[in-house]
Structures are given as C-alpha cells and as structure tokens.
Motif scaffolding. Structure first.
Motif, PDB file in Angstrom:
ATOM      1  N   PRO A 168     -38.118  20.584 -16.935  1.00  0.00           N
ATOM      2  CA  PRO A 168     -39.242  19.703 -16.631  1.00  0.00           C
ATOM      3  C   PRO A 168     -38.834  18.228 -16.636  1.00  0.00           C
ATOM      4  N   ASP A 169     -39.308  17.502 -15.647  1.00  0.00           N
ATOM      5  CA  ASP A 169     -39.077  16.055 -15.499  1.00  0.00           C
ATOM      6  C   ASP A 169     -37.613  15.683 -15.300  1.00  0.00           C
ATOM      7  N   GLU A 170     -36.770  16.631 -14.926  1.00  0.00           N
ATOM      8  CA  GLU A 170     -35.360  16.347 -14.689  1.00  0.00           C
ATOM      9  C   GLU A 170     -35.167  15.729 -13.303  1.00  0.00           C
ATOM     10  N   THR A 171     -34.259  14.780 -13.193  1.00  0.00           N
ATOM     11  CA  THR A 171     -33.928  14.175 -11.909  1.00  0.00           C
ATOM     12  C   THR A 171     -32.899  15.054 -11.208  1.00  0.00           C
ATOM     13  N   ILE A 172     -33.187  15.409  -9.955  1.00  0.00           N
ATOM     14  CA  ILE A 172     -32.327  16.263  -9.148  1.00  0.00           C
ATOM     15  C   ILE A 172     -31.776  15.427  -7.994  1.00  0.00           C
ATOM     16  N   ALA A 173     -30.479  15.524  -7.746  1.00  0.00           N
ATOM     17  CA  ALA A 173     -29.832  14.822  -6.630  1.00  0.00           C
ATOM     18  C   ALA A 173     -29.115  15.851  -5.764  1.00  0.00           C
ATOM     19  N   VAL A 174     -29.287  15.729  -4.443  1.00  0.00           N
ATOM     20  CA  VAL A 174     -28.611  16.614  -3.495  1.00  0.00           C
ATOM     21  C   VAL A 174     -27.738  15.756  -2.597  1.00  0.00           C
ATOM     22  N   ASN A 175     -26.460  16.144  -2.489  1.00  0.00           N
ATOM     23  CA  ASN A 175     -25.510  15.445  -1.628  1.00  0.00           C
ATOM     24  C   ASN A 175     -25.037  16.419  -0.553  1.00  0.00           C
ATOM     25  N   PHE A 176     -25.266  16.039   0.718  1.00  0.00           N
ATOM     26  CA  PHE A 176     -24.829  16.864   1.842  1.00  0.00           C
ATOM     27  C   PHE A 176     -24.377  15.919   2.954  1.00  0.00           C
ATOM     28  N   GLY A 177     -23.116  16.033   3.342  1.00  0.00           N
ATOM     29  CA  GLY A 177     -22.568  15.108   4.342  1.00  0.00           C
ATOM     30  C   GLY A 177     -22.599  13.696   3.805  1.00  0.00           C
ATOM     31  N   ASP A 178     -23.204  12.796   4.578  1.00  0.00           N
ATOM     32  CA  ASP A 178     -23.300  11.408   4.126  1.00  0.00           C
ATOM     33  C   ASP A 178     -24.658  11.087   3.507  1.00  0.00           C
ATOM     34  N   GLN A 179     -25.440  12.107   3.207  1.00  0.00           N
ATOM     35  CA  GLN A 179     -26.773  11.899   2.644  1.00  0.00           C
ATOM     36  C   GLN A 179     -26.807  12.263   1.156  1.00  0.00           C
ATOM     37  N   THR A 180     -27.512  11.457   0.396  1.00  0.00           N
ATOM     38  CA  THR A 180     -27.831  11.775  -0.990  1.00  0.00           C
ATOM     39  C   THR A 180     -29.309  11.498  -1.180  1.00  0.00           C
ATOM     40  N   VAL A 181     -30.050  12.518  -1.602  1.00  0.00           N
ATOM     41  CA  VAL A 181     -31.489  12.387  -1.811  1.00  0.00           C
ATOM     42  C   VAL A 181     -31.792  12.823  -3.235  1.00  0.00           C
ATOM     43  N   LYS A 182     -32.693  12.070  -3.889  1.00  0.00           N
ATOM     44  CA  LYS A 182     -33.076  12.388  -5.271  1.00  0.00           C
ATOM     45  C   LYS A 182     -34.567  12.676  -5.343  1.00  0.00           C
ATOM     46  N   THR A 183     -34.918  13.501  -6.308  1.00  0.00           N
ATOM     47  CA  THR A 183     -36.318  13.780  -6.613  1.00  0.00           C
ATOM     48  C   THR A 183     -36.424  14.098  -8.087  1.00  0.00           C
ATOM     49  N   GLN A 184     -37.636  14.273  -8.567  1.00  0.00           N
ATOM     50  CA  GLN A 184     -37.832  14.601  -9.972  1.00  0.00           C
ATOM     51  C   GLN A 184     -38.650  15.882 -10.069  1.00  0.00           C
ATOM     52  N   ALA A 185     -38.222  16.772 -10.957  1.00  0.00           N
ATOM     53  CA  ALA A 185     -38.957  18.011 -11.202  1.00  0.00           C
ATOM     54  C   ALA A 185     -40.287  17.675 -11.867  1.00  0.00           C
ATOM     55  N   ASP A 186     -41.292  18.496 -11.572  1.00  0.00           N
ATOM     56  CA  ASP A 186     -42.598  18.263 -12.184  1.00  0.00           C
ATOM     57  C   ASP A 186     -42.610  18.816 -13.622  1.00  0.00           C
ATOM     58  N   ALA A 187     -43.770  18.823 -14.241  1.00  0.00           N
ATOM     59  CA  ALA A 187     -43.891  19.252 -15.641  1.00  0.00           C
ATOM     60  C   ALA A 187     -43.526  20.720 -15.842  1.00  0.00           C
ATOM     61  N   SER A 188     -43.624  21.535 -14.775  1.00  0.00           N
ATOM     62  CA  SER A 188     -43.241  22.945 -14.898  1.00  0.00           C
ATOM     63  C   SER A 188     -41.800  23.188 -14.448  1.00  0.00           C
ATOM     64  N   GLY A 189     -41.103  22.134 -14.012  1.00  0.00           N
ATOM     65  CA  GLY A 189     -39.701  22.253 -13.614  1.00  0.00           C
ATOM     66  C   GLY A 189     -39.482  22.462 -12.128  1.00  0.00           C
ATOM     67  N   ARG A 190     -40.530  22.582 -11.354  1.00  0.00           N
ATOM     68  CA  ARG A 190     -40.378  22.801  -9.912  1.00  0.00           C
ATOM     69  C   ARG A 190     -40.041  21.484  -9.213  1.00  0.00           C
ATOM     70  N   TRP A 191     -39.157  21.575  -8.212  1.00  0.00           N
ATOM     71  CA  TRP A 191     -38.788  20.399  -7.433  1.00  0.00           C
ATOM     72  C   TRP A 191     -38.625  20.793  -5.968  1.00  0.00           C
ATOM     73  N   LYS A 192     -38.767  19.795  -5.100  1.00  0.00           N
ATOM     74  CA  LYS A 192     -38.630  20.000  -3.656  1.00  0.00           C
ATOM     75  C   LYS A 192     -38.244  18.668  -3.036  1.00  0.00           C
ATOM     76  N   LEU A 193     -37.340  18.724  -2.051  1.00  0.00           N
ATOM     77  CA  LEU A 193     -36.944  17.514  -1.339  1.00  0.00           C
ATOM     78  C   LEU A 193     -36.523  17.875   0.081  1.00  0.00           C
ATOM     79  N   ALA A 194     -36.387  16.863   0.905  1.00  0.00           N
ATOM     80  CA  ALA A 194     -35.972  17.081   2.292  1.00  0.00           C
ATOM     81  C   ALA A 194     -34.866  16.102   2.658  1.00  0.00           C
ATOM     82  N   LEU A 195     -33.804  16.633   3.222  1.00  0.00           N
ATOM     83  CA  LEU A 195     -32.736  15.814   3.797  1.00  0.00           C
ATOM     84  C   LEU A 195     -33.069  15.573   5.261  1.00  0.00           C
ATOM     85  N   GLU A 196     -32.535  14.501   5.818  1.00  0.00           N
ATOM     86  CA  GLU A 196     -32.756  14.228   7.237  1.00  0.00           C
ATOM     87  C   GLU A 196     -32.069  15.285   8.093  1.00  0.00           C
ATOM     88  N   ALA A 197     -32.603  15.478   9.291  1.00  0.00           N
ATOM     89  CA  ALA A 197     -32.027  16.442  10.227  1.00  0.00           C
ATOM     90  C   ALA A 197     -30.594  16.039  10.578  1.00  0.00           C
TER      91      ALA A 197
END
Length: 124
Positions: free
Chosen positions: A58-87
């Motif tokens: 819960p509330d953990e910061t998640i970072a995804v690195n793919f190619g030249d993109q890095t996107v971050k998001t934060q998990a909600d209180a139940s631990g679920r997270w979702k993000l979108a990288l550019e096409a």
C-alpha cells in the motif's frame, strides 16, 4: 466412537498459520505482483498506449522503465496500481522492461517485442 484429540485447537492453529505463510509469500516479502498476461516473452501492440497494472505494498511508489520511457505511479491503500506508457513503434530486437518499487525488489521482464497482436479463433 470417535475420540477428539485434546490438541485439536493447537493443530488447527498451526495448519492455519502454515497456510497463511505458504500461500501469501508476496505479502510477507513485499514483492510486486503482475497479472499473468504481463511478463517476459510478451508481445505488446504497437501504436497504442502500454497499460500496466499490478499489486504492491500500500502507498508504494512504482516505476516502470521501458525503452527511453520511465513512468511512476503510486499504489493505492489496497496496494493496487496502474499506469500507462506512451505508444511505441514496432521493434525487431527484443527489449526489456524494469518494474521497481520503492520498498520492493525490482522485476526485469525480458524478450519483449512490440508489433501487431492478433487474437484469432475459429471452428474446425
């Protein structure tokens, strides 16, 4: 006549504790969990946003690195997270993706291709 053991209560508590420890190591270890459709050797649809989701602490910061993109998001209180990288455009060389958490070990997905994804079915 069936005689109930005196230690039945203790035994049931031990079995329950074992089941909790055996079946939920991700919670204890704080690992990032991904659905089965996201993993190594996957093919991602080109020219569409790349949507990723999962579960972490819960509330953990998640970072995804793919190619030249890095996107971050934060998990909600139940631990679920979702993000979108550019096409991205199609690639012919396998790529890797790293998903890391502020309190969890990083996951590295390998052998990822971007291209056309087709789902086919039929009757023979």
């Amino acid at each position: 006549m069936f005689i109930k053991p005196k230690h039945d209560s203790v035994l049931s508590h031990v079995i329950l504790l074992f089941a909790i420890l055996f079946f939920t190591p991700q919670i204890i270890l704080g690992e990032i969990q991904l659905p089965s459709v996201i993993g190594s050797h996957m093919v991602i649809q080109q020219h569409r946003p790349i949507v990723l989701w999962g579960v972490a602490e819960p509330d953990e910061t998640i970072a995804v690195n793919f190619g030249d993109q890095t996107v971050k998001t934060q998990a909600d209180a139940s631990g679920r997270w979702k993000l979108a990288l550019e096409a991205v455009s199609a690639n012919s060389e396998p790529a890797s993706m790293t998903i890391s958490g502020s309190r969890s070990p990083a996951l590295t997905l390998v052998d990822i291709l971007v291209g056309e994804v087709w789902l086919c079915s039929g009757q023979s």
